[in-house]
Write a protein that holds these residues in place. Structure first.
Motif, PDB file in Angstrom:
ATOM      1  N   ILE A   7       1.546   1.659  10.067  1.00 42.58           N
ATOM      2  CA  ILE A   7       0.190   1.767  10.279  1.00 42.58           C
ATOM      3  C   ILE A   7       0.287   3.440   9.940  1.00 42.58           C
ATOM      4  N   ALA A   8       1.192   4.041  10.799  1.00 45.22           N
ATOM      5  CA  ALA A   8       0.907   5.709  10.523  1.00 45.22           C
ATOM      6  C   ALA A   8       0.831   6.246   9.072  1.00 45.22           C
ATOM      7  N   TYR A   9       1.754   5.653   8.368  1.00 40.19           N
ATOM      8  CA  TYR A   9       1.794   6.020   6.830  1.00 40.19           C
ATOM      9  C   TYR A   9       0.451   5.622   6.095  1.00 40.19           C
ATOM     10  N   ALA A  10      -0.105   4.192   6.641  1.00 44.36           N
ATOM     11  CA  ALA A  10      -1.131   4.079   5.945  1.00 44.36           C
ATOM     12  C   ALA A  10      -2.343   4.972   6.387  1.00 44.36           C
ATOM     13  N   GLY A  29       0.822  -1.244   0.021  1.00 43.98           N
ATOM     14  CA  GLY A  29       0.105  -0.073   0.093  1.00 43.98           C
ATOM     15  C   GLY A  29       0.901   1.178  -0.035  1.00 43.98           C
ATOM     16  N   LYS A  30       1.772   1.299   0.724  1.00 45.16           N
ATOM     17  CA  LYS A  30       2.980   2.244   0.833  1.00 45.16           C
ATOM     18  C   LYS A  30       3.624   2.725  -0.469  1.00 45.16           C
ATOM     19  N   LYS A  31       3.991   1.520  -0.952  1.00 48.06           N
ATOM     20  CA  LYS A  31       4.689   1.575  -2.339  1.00 48.06           C
ATOM     21  C   LYS A  31       3.667   2.062  -3.252  1.00 48.06           C
ATOM     22  N   ALA A  32       2.449   1.513  -3.384  1.00 45.45           N
ATOM     23  CA  ALA A  32       1.598   2.193  -4.342  1.00 45.45           C
ATOM     24  C   ALA A  32       1.104   3.639  -4.130  1.00 45.45           C
ATOM     25  N   SER A  33       1.078   4.031  -3.005  1.00 46.71           N
ATOM     26  CA  SER A  33       0.726   5.426  -2.671  1.00 46.71           C
ATOM     27  C   SER A  33       1.886   6.264  -3.206  1.00 46.71           C
ATOM     28  N   HIS A  79      -6.744  -0.637  -2.363  1.00 46.06           N
ATOM     29  CA  HIS A  79      -6.931  -2.174  -2.503  1.00 46.06           C
ATOM     30  C   HIS A  79      -5.855  -2.932  -1.555  1.00 46.06           C
ATOM     31  N   TYR A  80      -4.751  -2.591  -1.439  1.00 44.78           N
ATOM     32  CA  TYR A  80      -3.922  -3.368  -0.261  1.00 44.78           C
ATOM     33  C   TYR A  80      -4.540  -2.982   0.960  1.00 44.78           C
ATOM     34  N   TYR A  81      -4.556  -1.733   1.253  1.00 45.45           N
ATOM     35  CA  TYR A  81      -4.865  -1.252   2.576  1.00 45.45           C
ATOM     36  C   TYR A  81      -6.260  -2.094   3.037  1.00 45.45           C
TER      37      TYR A  81
END
Length: 131
Positions: free
Chosen positions: A57-60, A19-23, A33-35
């Protein structure tokens, strides 16, 4: 049971990283989708195994706010029982968003929520907030 929990923790970590990489690549739909695959009931177990998970979690949370998915971000924050941890997550999100100059209109709400959570704590020396 232990193996199932371990697999679930590993998948959560994978979904946080994906999710972080996609963001970071401005692929918001992929990040969402990942999150959305994260099993919130296993978050606290992941924290017991690795303190760095709270940063993921914070970055999500920040990514979800940037993508206007506030309820999902709030859901991640609510999975923490410790007021100090919730306060830290709100404050961290507000700092990072202000640095990036993104979603500036939400920053006062995040800071207010951080204050409310901190004020709920009677004794700041009780409990051990995650680092």
């Amino acid at each position: 049971r232990k193996n199932k929990l371990s697999n679930s923790l590993d998948l959560n970590l994978l979904y946080f990283h994906l999710g972080k990489k996609a963001s970071d690549l401005n692929e918001g739909e992929k990040a969402l989708h990942y999150y959305s695959q994260i099993k919130k009931e296993n978050l606290l177990a992941a924290l017991r195994n690795d303190d760095r998970v709270i940063r993921l979690i914070a970055y999500a949370i920040i990514d979800l706010i940037k993508l206007d998915h506030f309820e999902e971000a709030y859901s991640l924050i609510r999975s923490f029982k410790n007021n100090i941890n919730r306060s830290n997550l709100y404050a961290f999100a507000s700092v990072e968003l202000s640095r990036e100059k993104k979603n500036l209109e939400i920053i006062p709400r995040l800071l207010d929520s951080a204050r409310v959570e901190m004020n709920r704590t009677k004794d700041l020396t009780t409990g051990q907030p995650n680092r």
